[in-house]
Write a protein that holds these residues in place. Structure first.
Motif, PDB file in Angstrom:
ATOM      1  N   SER A 182       3.719  11.755  -2.416  1.00 21.08           N
ATOM      2  CA  SER A 182       2.810  12.727  -1.797  1.00 21.08           C
ATOM      3  C   SER A 182       1.537  12.894  -2.609  1.00 21.08           C
ATOM      4  N   GLY A 183       1.659  12.926  -3.940  1.00 24.13           N
ATOM      5  CA  GLY A 183       0.475  13.024  -4.783  1.00 24.13           C
ATOM      6  C   GLY A 183      -0.411  11.807  -4.653  1.00 24.13           C
ATOM      7  N   THR A 184       0.188  10.625  -4.560  1.00 24.56           N
ATOM      8  CA  THR A 184      -0.589   9.398  -4.378  1.00 24.56           C
ATOM      9  C   THR A 184      -1.268   9.385  -3.021  1.00 24.56           C
ATOM     10  N   ALA A 185      -0.541   9.817  -1.968  1.00 24.59           N
ATOM     11  CA  ALA A 185      -1.133   9.854  -0.629  1.00 24.59           C
ATOM     12  C   ALA A 185      -2.315  10.814  -0.573  1.00 24.59           C
ATOM     13  N   THR A 186      -2.202  11.951  -1.250  1.00 28.01           N
ATOM     14  CA  THR A 186      -3.320  12.895  -1.292  1.00 28.01           C
ATOM     15  C   THR A 186      -4.527  12.286  -1.987  1.00 28.01           C
ATOM     16  N   ALA A 187      -4.293  11.578  -3.075  1.00 25.15           N
ATOM     17  CA  ALA A 187      -5.395  10.918  -3.780  1.00 25.15           C
ATOM     18  C   ALA A 187      -6.055   9.866  -2.899  1.00 25.15           C
ATOM     19  N   GLN A 188      -5.262   9.138  -2.129  1.00 21.39           N
ATOM     20  CA  GLN A 188      -5.830   8.137  -1.231  1.00 21.39           C
ATOM     21  C   GLN A 188      -6.684   8.783  -0.153  1.00 21.39           C
ATOM     22  N   LEU A 189      -6.215   9.911   0.374  1.00 23.25           N
ATOM     23  CA  LEU A 189      -6.994  10.611   1.393  1.00 23.25           C
ATOM     24  C   LEU A 189      -8.337  11.073   0.828  1.00 23.25           C
ATOM     25  N   VAL A 190      -8.305  11.713  -0.332  1.00 24.32           N
ATOM     26  CA  VAL A 190      -9.545  12.208  -0.944  1.00 24.32           C
ATOM     27  C   VAL A 190     -10.487  11.059  -1.257  1.00 24.32           C
ATOM     28  N   SER A 191      -9.946   9.934  -1.714  1.00 23.39           N
ATOM     29  CA  SER A 191     -10.799   8.794  -2.054  1.00 23.39           C
ATOM     30  C   SER A 191     -11.482   8.230  -0.815  1.00 23.39           C
ATOM     31  N   VAL A 192     -10.762   8.212   0.326  1.00 19.43           N
ATOM     32  CA  VAL A 192     -11.363   7.719   1.560  1.00 19.43           C
ATOM     33  C   VAL A 192     -12.475   8.655   2.022  1.00 19.43           C
ATOM     34  N   LEU A 193     -12.206   9.946   1.985  1.00 24.85           N
ATOM     35  CA  LEU A 193     -13.187  10.911   2.468  1.00 24.85           C
ATOM     36  C   LEU A 193     -14.446  10.930   1.619  1.00 24.85           C
ATOM     37  N   HIS A 194     -14.331  10.594   0.340  1.00 28.94           N
ATOM     38  CA  HIS A 194     -15.475  10.651  -0.571  1.00 28.94           C
ATOM     39  C   HIS A 194     -16.019   9.270  -0.926  1.00 28.94           C
ATOM     40  N   LYS A 195     -15.693   8.267  -0.112  1.00 30.90           N
ATOM     41  CA  LYS A 195     -16.235   6.914  -0.294  1.00 30.90           C
ATOM     42  C   LYS A 195     -15.846   6.316  -1.644  1.00 30.90           C
ATOM     43  N   LEU A 196     -14.667   6.653  -2.118  1.00 33.69           N
ATOM     44  CA  LEU A 196     -14.146   6.058  -3.339  1.00 33.69           C
ATOM     45  C   LEU A 196     -13.134   4.991  -2.975  1.00 33.69           C
ATOM     46  N   PRO A 197     -12.887   4.041  -3.846  1.00 38.05           N
ATOM     47  CA  PRO A 197     -11.857   3.037  -3.559  1.00 38.05           C
ATOM     48  C   PRO A 197     -10.483   3.674  -3.584  1.00 38.05           C
ATOM     49  N   PRO A 198      -9.575   3.188  -2.749  1.00 35.16           N
ATOM     50  CA  PRO A 198      -8.201   3.693  -2.850  1.00 35.16           C
ATOM     51  C   PRO A 198      -7.688   3.538  -4.271  1.00 35.16           C
ATOM     52  N   PRO A 199      -7.027   4.538  -4.822  1.00 35.53           N
ATOM     53  CA  PRO A 199      -6.606   4.480  -6.226  1.00 35.53           C
ATOM     54  C   PRO A 199      -5.779   3.259  -6.577  1.00 35.53           C
ATOM     55  N   ASN A 200      -4.950   2.790  -5.627  1.00 35.78           N
ATOM     56  CA  ASN A 200      -4.079   1.672  -5.962  1.00 35.78           C
ATOM     57  C   ASN A 200      -4.799   0.337  -5.963  1.00 35.78           C
ATOM     58  N   THR A 201      -6.093   0.302  -5.566  1.00 38.71           N
ATOM     59  CA  THR A 201      -6.829  -0.954  -5.588  1.00 38.71           C
ATOM     60  C   THR A 201      -7.748  -1.050  -6.785  1.00 38.71           C
ATOM     61  N   ALA A 202      -7.793   0.001  -7.586  1.00 38.50           N
ATOM     62  CA  ALA A 202      -8.677  -0.020  -8.742  1.00 38.50           C
ATOM     63  C   ALA A 202      -8.113  -0.898  -9.841  1.00 38.50           C
ATOM     64  N   VAL A 203      -9.005  -1.540 -10.605  1.00 42.31           N
ATOM     65  CA  VAL A 203      -8.587  -2.305 -11.768  1.00 42.31           C
ATOM     66  C   VAL A 203      -8.331  -1.325 -12.892  1.00 42.31           C
ATOM     67  N   ARG A 204      -7.053  -1.177 -13.280  1.00 41.08           N
ATOM     68  CA  ARG A 204      -6.682  -0.153 -14.243  1.00 41.08           C
ATOM     69  C   ARG A 204      -6.055  -0.787 -15.467  1.00 41.08           C
ATOM     70  N   HIS A 205      -6.541  -0.413 -16.625  1.00 36.97           N
ATOM     71  CA  HIS A 205      -5.955  -0.857 -17.871  1.00 36.97           C
ATOM     72  C   HIS A 205      -5.192   0.301 -18.488  1.00 36.97           C
ATOM     73  N   ARG A 206      -4.415   0.025 -19.531  1.00 35.91           N
ATOM     74  CA  ARG A 206      -3.562   1.047 -20.114  1.00 35.91           C
ATOM     75  C   ARG A 206      -4.358   2.218 -20.662  1.00 35.91           C
ATOM     76  N   ARG A 207      -5.613   1.996 -21.011  1.00 38.72           N
ATOM     77  CA  ARG A 207      -6.404   3.094 -21.555  1.00 38.72           C
ATOM     78  C   ARG A 207      -7.335   3.691 -20.510  1.00 38.72           C
ATOM     79  N   GLY A 208      -7.120   3.344 -19.228  1.00 41.77           N
ATOM     80  CA  GLY A 208      -7.902   4.018 -18.201  1.00 41.77           C
ATOM     81  C   GLY A 208      -8.677   3.056 -17.341  1.00 41.77           C
ATOM     82  N   TYR A 209      -9.685   3.561 -16.642  1.00 40.98           N
ATOM     83  CA  TYR A 209     -10.488   2.768 -15.747  1.00 40.98           C
ATOM     84  C   TYR A 209     -11.644   2.160 -16.520  1.00 40.98           C
TER      85      TYR A 209
END
Length: 649
Positions: A155-182
């Motif tokens: 549910s927390g991930t789905a909420t983040a995906q919704l907010v990212s879509v509404l604000h023209k951000l990439p879906p969180p699960n498609t971001a290139v993420r390293h252990r120390r962050g974005y």
């Protein structure tokens, strides 16, 4: 440079310079949370079920913010939904849908103590005693389950995906993420062909996101207004023609004698949409077995001679025990793998020695700077203070004869331990088994303070409050983590939301108590009977005639079924979704058929929408419609329950 600039914009979730914890975000979150609070209080007192509504909170917050001179940033929306969830889930965290109604059912003749009805001030004191322990428990658990273990928290991930879509951000699960962050990716790090292909795919994704966002902006308020208005009109119609909301399913005789009638409430349908198709199917399976098979069986066999709806000597009270067995078995089995994993993880860490522990404690995986995290000194001080003042407040409300202070302290400690299991289960399955955790605490206190029903219920409520609150707030922290929102800002929102909700929830419960009998026909508070019945069973071990056999049989069956479901779920097999949930099945026993049938309609609508009507990655329109059903509808419709059981039929 075009590719580099695009990648930088797509891979950076936000800047710390953007507004996050603002008065606008907090006030909007409180307003949405108050609406959710009233809805959850009604829903919980009717069905024993509440919803976090984090997605709905984020969506409504976004729609409202579009009307402001300066729309809210994604991080502000995170604060909005965090504050709203903390405000809206207090009815369960503070026991208003289970603990307090259970105390009001006490009988001096049977239990040795008279019914306990808290005044408004006493209810505020009780709520203050249990409202903050889970909030201070969340930051250290966040580090373990979100940062270190990276649990999903659907549910927390789905909420983040919704907010990212509404604000023209990439879906969180498609971001290139390293252990120390974005991180930012330079053009030379990507081959030209791969970069071109990535750009083409990304442009297609962005086009779909734009269409979805425009759909929400143009149609969101229309759908919200339409659903709110339709639900309100239907409620007024039910007020003047209540018999239409008690439609016999198999004729007047079965509706009057066996409680088989249908309540076509849009509020119930909306709740079914929120619950989802698998959950509503499980609930209706339980409803059919309980009310079409076991209820007539125990009534006609003379095991439950009273009226069918009577919780003392009627069929409803008889099938309660089977429901309790199913609920405990399902919750226990679902917690076993979490416990095994936790023990195995501890053994593994101990084998790695102190170096591994030091590395973990240093926060090498943390993506936030210290100034955005909640200081450990705040956490320790808050936990100690919440336990100390909470113990004093509980003692002041219930007295030394109700529960001894040392037992309350033990309840807090047990709640902290159980919250680990609940949060891990929530992170993996999206279900927080607080009902099972509450039963575990009751079992412990039956041994600690034998024979004291009041202490058993109160201490169980203290333990459940911490586990439930820490779990729900962890979903919000997962959303904030994916959107790079400040955990400290969310912590402030949680504190403010919980504080305000104490007054809102207590006032709403007091008003409901003055207008209705709780538990009663309008608000049956089914979980109150579960709490009280288990406490009585642990004290004197007496069950209704022949109910033990069915209780054991169904418990063993659902223990096996839950084992299969758990194993399939951990292997991500599709069949796990369609194996009935024991908890939802048990809820179907606790409620009359009218509650379950309407919610099944909502579940079917949710399934058809997702499989036939919704566009890819989008379920926003249905969420908007489901969010438009107001909190007052269950209260109005609830009058029909009294009419349908009496002269109306």
């Amino acid at each position: 440079m075009h590719i580099t600039g695009w990648l930088r914009s797509r891979l950076t979730f936000g800047s710390t310079s953007q507004p996050e914890f603002t008065p606008t975000a907090v006030l909007l979150g409180l307003a949405i949370g108050c609406l959710i609070c009233f809805t959850n209080l009604s829903l919980g007192l009717q069905s024993g079920w509440i919803s976090m509504m984090s997605i709905q909170s984020a969506l409504i917050g976004y729609l409202v913010s579009r009307m402001l001179p300066t729309p809210l940033t994604p991080q502000e929306i995170v604060v909005v939904q965090t504050t709203a969830v903390a405000t809206g889930t207090m009815p369960l965290a503070a026991g208003f849908v289970g603990i307090l109604p259970a105390l009001s059912l006490l009988s001096e003749e049977r239990d040795g103590v008279p019914p306990i009805q808290l005044t408004w001030l006493s209810a505020v004191g009780w709520s203050c005693g249990v409202a903050f322990f889970g909030v201070f428990l969340s930051p250290p658990i966040r580090k373990q389950v979100i940062i270190e273990e990276e649990l999903t928290f659907p549910s927390g991930t789905a909420t983040a995906q919704l907010v990212s879509v509404l604000h023209k951000l990439p879906p969180p699960n498609t971001a290139v993420r390293h252990r120390r962050g974005y991180t930012l990716i330079d053009e030379e790090d990507i081959p030209h062909a791969e970069a071109t292909e990535e750009l083409s795919t990304a442009e297609a994704d962005e086009e779909r996101d734009t269409e979805e966002r425009e759909s929400v902006e143009h149609a969101g308020w229309h759908s919200l207004s339409w659903s709110f208005g339709a639900s309100g009109l239907l409620s007024l119609f039910a007020y003047f023609f209540p018999v239409t909301f008690a439609i016999p399913v198999f004729g007047n005789y079965f509706a009057r004698e066996w409680l088989w009638y249908f309540t076509p409430s849009l509020s119930y349908v909306g709740q079914g949409i929120i619950m989802g198709f698998p959950t509503t199917v499980s609930m209706n399976l339980g409803m059919f077995v309980g009310w079409a098979i076991l209820s007539p069986l125990c009534k006609l066999s003379g095991w439950a001679p009273g009226p069918v709806g009577d919780m003392t000597n009627g069929a409803r009270g008889w099938i309660l025990w089977t429901s309790l067995g199913v609920m405990c078995a399902d919750s226990f089995v679902s917690l076993l793998p979490v416990g095994f994993d936790y023990v195995a993880d501890l053994i593994s860490r101990r084998g790695k020695g102190s170096l591994g522990m030091d590395a973990r404690m240093s926060g090498s995986h943390e993506t936030e700077t210290e100034d955005r995290l909640v200081p450990m000194s705040w956490v320790l001080g808050g936990l100690i203070s919440s336990i100390f003042f909470g113990t004093i407040l509980v003692w002041a409300v219930f007295g030394h004869e109700g529960i001894k202070p040392w037992a309350t302290v033990l309840g807090f400690i047990l709640g902290g331990m159980l919250s680990i299991f609940g949060v891990r289960a929530l992170g993996e399955t999206d279900l927080n088994p607080v009902s099972g955790l509450g039963k575990i605490s009751q079992l412990v206190f039956a041994w600690v303070q034998p024979g004291n029903i009041v202490a058993n219920i109160i201490a169980g409520g203290v333990a459940e409050a911490g586990a439930q609150q820490a779990g729900d707030l962890m979903q919000d922290l997962k959303t904030g983590h994916l959107l790079h929102a400040s955990p400290r800002a969310q912590f402030y929102g949680q504190l403010i939301g919980s504080s305000v909700s104490i007054l809102v929830t207590t006032t709403a419960f007091t008003l409901y108590n003055r207008a209705y009998v709780i538990p009663g026909p309008t608000f049956p508070a089914p979980t109150a009977y579960v709490w009280l019945s288990l406490a009585r069973l642990l004290r004197d071990g007496q069950l209704p005639e022949n109910s033990a056999l069915f209780m054991i049989t169904f418990s063993l069956f659902f223990a096996c079924l839950s084992t299969i479901k758990t194993i399939a779920g951990r292997r991500r097999h599709w069949i796990s979704k369609w194996i009935p949930s024991g908890v939802a099945f048990a809820i179907g026993f606790l409620n009359t058929p009218s509650f379950s049938i309407a919610r099944l309609i909502g579940g079917i609508l949710e399934y058809v929408y997702h499989t036939r009507l919704a566009k890819d990655r989008s379920d926003i329109r249905l969420i908007v419609i489901a969010s438009g059903y107001p909190a007052f509808v269950p209260s109005v419709v609830g009058d029909v329950d009294m009419v349908s059981a009496g002269d109306a039929l």
